[in-house]
Write a protein that holds these residues in place. Structure first.
Motif, PDB file in Angstrom:
ATOM      1  N   ILE A  84       0.856  -1.185   0.000  1.00  0.00           N
ATOM      2  CA  ILE A  84       0.000   0.000   0.000  1.00  0.00           C
ATOM      3  C   ILE A  84       0.892   1.235   0.000  1.00  0.00           C
ATOM      4  N   THR A  85       0.585   2.164  -0.873  1.00  0.00           N
ATOM      5  CA  THR A  85       1.269   3.458  -0.892  1.00  0.00           C
ATOM      6  C   THR A  85       0.252   4.534  -0.568  1.00  0.00           C
ATOM      7  N   ALA A  86       0.459   5.231   0.534  1.00  0.00           N
ATOM      8  CA  ALA A  86      -0.402   6.357   0.917  1.00  0.00           C
ATOM      9  C   ALA A  86       0.431   7.626   0.928  1.00  0.00           C
ATOM     10  N   ALA A  87      -0.113   8.684   0.338  1.00  0.00           N
ATOM     11  CA  ALA A  87       0.608   9.957   0.331  1.00  0.00           C
ATOM     12  C   ALA A  87       0.638  10.584   1.710  1.00  0.00           C
ATOM     13  N   THR A  88      -0.493  10.463   2.438  1.00  0.00           N
ATOM     14  CA  THR A  88      -0.600  11.070   3.762  1.00  0.00           C
ATOM     15  C   THR A  88      -1.340  10.126   4.700  1.00  0.00           C
ATOM     16  N   LEU A  89      -1.218  10.393   5.990  1.00  0.00           N
ATOM     17  CA  LEU A  89      -2.064   9.756   6.993  1.00  0.00           C
ATOM     18  C   LEU A  89      -3.298  10.626   7.190  1.00  0.00           C
ATOM     19  N   TYR A  90      -4.407   9.990   7.467  1.00  0.00           N
ATOM     20  CA  TYR A  90      -5.680  10.704   7.562  1.00  0.00           C
ATOM     21  C   TYR A  90      -5.727  11.499   8.868  1.00  0.00           C
ATOM     22  N   ASN A  91      -5.600  12.815   8.770  1.00  0.00           N
ATOM     23  CA  ASN A  91      -5.735  13.710   9.920  1.00  0.00           C
ATOM     24  C   ASN A  91      -6.614  14.887   9.497  1.00  0.00           C
ATOM     25  N   ASP A  92      -6.638  15.928  10.316  1.00  0.00           N
ATOM     26  CA  ASP A  92      -7.532  17.058  10.018  1.00  0.00           C
ATOM     27  C   ASP A  92      -7.223  17.694   8.666  1.00  0.00           C
ATOM     28  N   ALA A  93      -5.939  17.845   8.358  1.00  0.00           N
ATOM     29  CA  ALA A  93      -5.564  18.521   7.109  1.00  0.00           C
ATOM     30  C   ALA A  93      -5.934  17.692   5.884  1.00  0.00           C
ATOM     31  N   SER A  94      -5.590  16.408   5.894  1.00  0.00           N
ATOM     32  CA  SER A  94      -5.914  15.572   4.739  1.00  0.00           C
ATOM     33  C   SER A  94      -7.424  15.394   4.610  1.00  0.00           C
ATOM     34  N   GLN A 115      -0.159  14.493  -7.196  1.00  0.00           N
ATOM     35  CA  GLN A 115       1.240  14.941  -7.104  1.00  0.00           C
ATOM     36  C   GLN A 115       1.882  14.452  -5.812  1.00  0.00           C
ATOM     37  N   LEU A 116       1.088  14.297  -4.768  1.00  0.00           N
ATOM     38  CA  LEU A 116       1.614  13.802  -3.500  1.00  0.00           C
ATOM     39  C   LEU A 116       1.730  12.278  -3.481  1.00  0.00           C
ATOM     40  N   ILE A 117       0.891  11.604  -4.263  1.00  0.00           N
ATOM     41  CA  ILE A 117       0.925  10.139  -4.303  1.00  0.00           C
ATOM     42  C   ILE A 117       2.104   9.636  -5.129  1.00  0.00           C
ATOM     43  N   VAL A 118       2.290  10.207  -6.319  1.00  0.00           N
ATOM     44  CA  VAL A 118       3.226   9.655  -7.308  1.00  0.00           C
ATOM     45  C   VAL A 118       4.649   9.470  -6.785  1.00  0.00           C
ATOM     46  N   PRO A 119       5.251  10.452  -6.096  1.00  0.00           N
ATOM     47  CA  PRO A 119       6.646  10.258  -5.675  1.00  0.00           C
ATOM     48  C   PRO A 119       6.837   9.125  -4.673  1.00  0.00           C
ATOM     49  N   ARG A 120       5.787   8.744  -3.984  1.00  0.00           N
ATOM     50  CA  ARG A 120       5.909   7.686  -2.986  1.00  0.00           C
ATOM     51  C   ARG A 120       5.705   6.290  -3.581  1.00  0.00           C
ATOM     52  N   LEU A 121       5.234   6.232  -4.824  1.00  0.00           N
ATOM     53  CA  LEU A 121       5.054   4.938  -5.466  1.00  0.00           C
ATOM     54  C   LEU A 121       6.408   4.319  -5.811  1.00  0.00           C
ATOM     55  N   PRO A 122       6.529   3.005  -5.680  1.00  0.00           N
ATOM     56  CA  PRO A 122       7.754   2.355  -6.153  1.00  0.00           C
ATOM     57  C   PRO A 122       7.769   2.323  -7.672  1.00  0.00           C
ATOM     58  N   GLU A 123       8.894   1.959  -8.225  1.00  0.00           N
ATOM     59  CA  GLU A 123       8.967   1.774  -9.676  1.00  0.00           C
ATOM     60  C   GLU A 123       8.027   0.640 -10.081  1.00  0.00           C
ATOM     61  N   ALA A 234      -2.573 -10.709 -11.825  1.00  0.00           N
ATOM     62  CA  ALA A 234      -1.391 -11.378 -11.292  1.00  0.00           C
ATOM     63  C   ALA A 234      -0.808 -10.660 -10.084  1.00  0.00           C
ATOM     64  N   ARG A 235      -0.623  -9.331 -10.203  1.00  0.00           N
ATOM     65  CA  ARG A 235      -0.026  -8.532  -9.132  1.00  0.00           C
ATOM     66  C   ARG A 235      -0.893  -7.310  -8.911  1.00  0.00           C
ATOM     67  N   ILE A 236      -1.097  -6.958  -7.642  1.00  0.00           N
ATOM     68  CA  ILE A 236      -1.935  -5.806  -7.318  1.00  0.00           C
ATOM     69  C   ILE A 236      -1.247  -4.981  -6.239  1.00  0.00           C
ATOM     70  N   ARG A 237      -1.106  -3.686  -6.505  1.00  0.00           N
ATOM     71  CA  ARG A 237      -0.665  -2.721  -5.505  1.00  0.00           C
ATOM     72  C   ARG A 237      -1.798  -1.729  -5.278  1.00  0.00           C
ATOM     73  N   ILE A 238      -1.777  -1.072  -4.123  1.00  0.00           N
ATOM     74  CA  ILE A 238      -2.816  -0.103  -3.769  1.00  0.00           C
ATOM     75  C   ILE A 238      -2.164   1.256  -3.566  1.00  0.00           C
ATOM     76  N   ALA A 239      -2.786   2.286  -4.115  1.00  0.00           N
ATOM     77  CA  ALA A 239      -2.319   3.661  -3.924  1.00  0.00           C
ATOM     78  C   ALA A 239      -3.500   4.513  -3.483  1.00  0.00           C
ATOM     79  N   CYS A 240      -3.272   5.372  -2.501  1.00  0.00           N
ATOM     80  CA  CYS A 240      -4.335   6.263  -2.029  1.00  0.00           C
ATOM     81  C   CYS A 240      -3.722   7.580  -1.580  1.00  0.00           C
TER      82      CYS A 240
END
Length: 266
Positions: A84-94, A115-123, A234-240
């Motif tokens: 799982i790739t998350a850009a942020t943790l769920y708090n007041d701001a997000s 824009q916040l999600i993409v840099p945290r994704l693996p190749e 075959a392979r599944i990743r999650i991004a949020c």
């Protein structure tokens, strides 16, 4: 691509004149469109490292056979995805950003969130299908857009992968999931999501990046995972964009926020 960039550079001053850049969270003036002010950037809680390679929980001492850092819950019950790739943790701001994006219909925020999600994704090696969590047609009609699809489209374009916007469908309407516990969410989502027959041949053996705006209990993504596995992915990743993970917020020393009264489901 160059022509689009040149056009954006030419029109930016006009857009800034008509719509002065302002922070979408606090309204303070900005130097340019599409970002946050310094103070509001600081309000976001970014998942820290080290963390579990599969679920992003704060790191324990456990490792799998390949030396990856894996938390005890994932070792005990391995998830049906590759991480799982998350850009942020769920708090007041997000939460405020998600509400402005989804309920406030500020679709222009899709670029910032992606824009916040993409840099945290693996190749992503090889070819992948970028698949959004689906909305039921009635909810899509009422809202006018699928927020996960807008994020998926941006991610697919930046990463150069194929967008499969309708690969998953909601075959039955579900109640709002905000306020429901994990078990109640799972019951509500039972049989609600399926793979589209139109994508049957493409999904079989495919690598899939599943995209959502907020991941809460994981019940919605679990329903999507079951549908994708049934279709032969075959392979599944999650991004949020935002992940509800209270123990990570505690580790980061950031305040969380209640889910009561918010529509955290699709």
């Amino acid at each position: 691509m160059r022509r689009s960039a040149s056009l954006a550079a030419v029109t930016a001053p006009v857009i800034d004149l008509v719509f002065p850049p302002r922070c979408p969270l606090c309204g303070d003036p900005l130097a340019r469109q599409g970002g946050l002010c310094v103070a509001c950037w600081g309000r976001l809680a970014i998942p820290g490292d080290p963390a579990c390679a599969l679920c992003q929980r704060p790191l324990g001492e456990e490792h799998d056979d390949d030396g990856h850092l894996i938390c005890a819950p994932c070792l005990a019950s391995p998830p049906k995805h590759e991480g799982i790739t998350a850009a942020t943790l769920y708090n007041d701001a997000s939460r405020d950003l998600v509400l402005a994006f989804k309920q406030g219909r500020r679709v222009g925020l899709a670029g910032l969130l992606a824009q916040l999600i993409v840099p945290r994704l693996p190749e992503l090696d090889g070819e992948w299908l970028v698949v959004p969590v689906p909305l039921h047609r009635w909810r899509l009609w009422r809202r006018g857009f699928n927020q996960s699809a807008l994020l998926a489209a941006r991610i697919a374009r930046v990463r150069g992968q194929a967008l499969a916007v309708d690969a998953l469908v909601r075959v039955k309407q579900t109640p709002p999931l905000g306020g429901l516990n994990r078990r109640a969410r799972a019951v509500a989502l039972s049989g609600a999501i399926a793979a589209s027959p139109r994508w049957a041949s493409r999904l079989k053996g495919a690598n899939v990046l599943l995209v959502d705006d907020v991941m809460t209990s994981g019940a919605t993504t679990d329903a999507c995972l079951r549908a994708l596995r049934k279709a032969g992915a075959a392979r599944i990743r999650i991004a949020c964009f935002a992940r509800v993970l209270d123990e990570a917020l505690d580790a980061a020393g950031r305040s969380g926020t209640s889910l009561d009264g918010t529509d955290t489901g699709p």
